[in-house]
Design a protein around this motif. Sequence first.
Motif, PDB file in Angstrom:
ATOM      1  N   CYS A 354      52.608  59.051  -7.663  1.00 44.11           N
ATOM      2  CA  CYS A 354      52.089  58.025  -6.755  1.00 44.11           C
ATOM      3  C   CYS A 354      52.434  56.643  -7.281  1.00 44.11           C
ATOM      4  O   CYS A 354      52.603  56.447  -8.497  1.00 44.11           O
ATOM      5  CB  CYS A 354      50.573  58.151  -6.614  1.00 44.11           C
ATOM      6  SG  CYS A 354      50.017  59.594  -5.694  1.00 44.11           S
ATOM      7  N   GLU A 358      47.980  53.708  -5.551  1.00 50.30           N
ATOM      8  CA  GLU A 358      48.031  54.691  -4.479  1.00 50.30           C
ATOM      9  C   GLU A 358      47.160  55.879  -4.879  1.00 50.30           C
ATOM     10  O   GLU A 358      47.234  56.366  -6.003  1.00 50.30           O
ATOM     11  CB  GLU A 358      49.465  55.154  -4.238  1.00 50.30           C
ATOM     12  CG  GLU A 358      49.603  56.155  -3.097  1.00 50.30           C
ATOM     13  CD  GLU A 358      51.034  56.644  -2.912  1.00 50.30           C
ATOM     14  OE1 GLU A 358      51.275  57.387  -1.944  1.00 50.30           O
ATOM     15  OE2 GLU A 358      51.901  56.302  -3.752  1.00 50.30           O
ATOM     16  N   ARG A 409      43.338  56.893  -8.677  1.00 49.64           N
ATOM     17  CA  ARG A 409      44.453  55.941  -8.597  1.00 49.64           C
ATOM     18  C   ARG A 409      44.673  55.340  -9.973  1.00 49.64           C
ATOM     19  O   ARG A 409      43.770  55.350 -10.819  1.00 49.64           O
ATOM     20  CB  ARG A 409      44.175  54.845  -7.567  1.00 49.64           C
ATOM     21  CG  ARG A 409      42.989  53.951  -7.905  1.00 49.64           C
ATOM     22  CD  ARG A 409      42.767  52.871  -6.865  1.00 49.64           C
ATOM     23  NE  ARG A 409      41.609  52.043  -7.194  1.00 49.64           N
ATOM     24  CZ  ARG A 409      41.644  50.983  -8.008  1.00 49.64           C
ATOM     25  NH1 ARG A 409      42.806  50.619  -8.570  1.00 49.64           N
ATOM     26  NH2 ARG A 409      40.552  50.295  -8.274  1.00 49.64           N
TER      27      ARG A 409
END
Length: 529
Positions: A354, A358, A409
Amino acid sequence: MSTLLHSSLREQAQIQPDKIALEYRTKRISYASLDAACRHFAGGCMHAGLVPGTRVGVYLPPCIEAVVAFFGVFNAGACLVPVNPAFKSGQVAHVLDDCSIELLVTTSSRLASLRKTLVHSSCLNTVVLVDRDTFRSQDTDQAIHVKGWQEFCAHPGPACTEVQASDLAAIFYTSGSTGLPKGVMLTHKNLSIGAESVITYLNNTHEDRILAVLPFSFDYGFSQLSTALSVGATVVMLDYLLPKDILMALERERITGLAGVPSLWQQLCQLPWPKTAGRTLRYITSSGDVLPETTVQALAGRLPETDIYLMYGFTEAFRSTYLPPHEVRSRPTSIGKAIPNATVAVVHPDGSPCAPDEVGELVHGGPLVAQGYWNNSSETGLRFRPLAEDSDDALEVSENVAWSGDLARQDCNGYFYYVGRKDEMIKTSGYRVSPAEIEGPASQHGGIREAVAFGVAHPQRGQAVFLICTTDEDPEVVELELDQYLKDLLPRYMVPERYIWTDAIPCNTNGKFDRKRLAAQYQSALTQT
């Protein structure tokens, strides 16, 4: 540090034989005496005919005998299965049968509660009672040998057994999506490197006095033992009744380290602290869930001289991240960065990395990753699998990584932030609970037609358990019966906080009960009661 925990204990017994290793109530045991007791327990295992790899269950609250049994099992080359002391007979029966436990260490009262369960256990052949020196009874099932503690430990074992770092050392049971606990398999190397990793960032030494208040069946609780005994520290075990007992023990026992789950820290923050409670407290740690920012600030205010470590982990990979104390004030909502000997990343469902900030699933690679689930290849394949070819460069494409099921995240500075659960597990009081673990017993009650369990945010427990039901009878009468019924069957943390009665339980477009909708709908219910 040795790659075997029981070898590390033996080393400490040679270095500082008279140093107190464990304290429990009025009992004390030195490192030399603890090591000798563990070898006697190992001798009892061998005398009972246990071969390497045999599963040994320990169904006890934290106490000296539990620790002796743990490390005695390691000495014997057997496999430790710590059974949650909060489990009732149904959960214990599943653990006994799932991994074919042949020897169980427990107390007389717990044995009495398991009588009907043990009759149906095909593999169990020996029970050891820690509160009896010897055992003579005509009431025991002839297929199961019951022995007293001293009677069992009357045969000293060898000073060393042929145990390899790659051998299976322990199976820790954690709740599964099917409603039945799953056994996470850990090798001696997993346990030893896990202890080494935590020792590295907590800076544990032989001078530490660690207060153990978490169950040892919880990998986070077991870590208090593995770290302390590896460096020659003292573990003070406390079976507290009220949170204030912990505050009193901090001062009385001159504690330097304390681990807790968020629900406990929130309870402690609501109490008046003695002015000298944190006088010797060098550090505290929190794991098992995300600690609310207000609680972090409250702890920092009460313990200005104490290091606060915010951590994240899951049983399948032991511990994954920690936030250094000097970052707590500036990043109070972060779970930190990877611990030593671990590689952690946030990835898409296909395993590709990611972008910064994100949201994706947190995965863990390296030597701390467990060997899979005992006797459950399908669940193992889902949780332990390699990443995609274009995966994060920090993780080996070919190695199996542990997929946490948690959404997270990572910011541009490399710090991780927990977002939420990917699945529908309820996280309450530091435990992961499958809705099916509650729904199954509830549905067995004669007055219940349908029952769906879900979690809603709770300021102390992380999530509170709600149970929505349908019935053809008087809901008020059924609720009283159901509540008592579940209290008799389930651990306290699984018993619903609130029961909701309805004519029809909402479903999603797939025809499944819509727990997310229910959680959102009843979120405000806690403040309305």
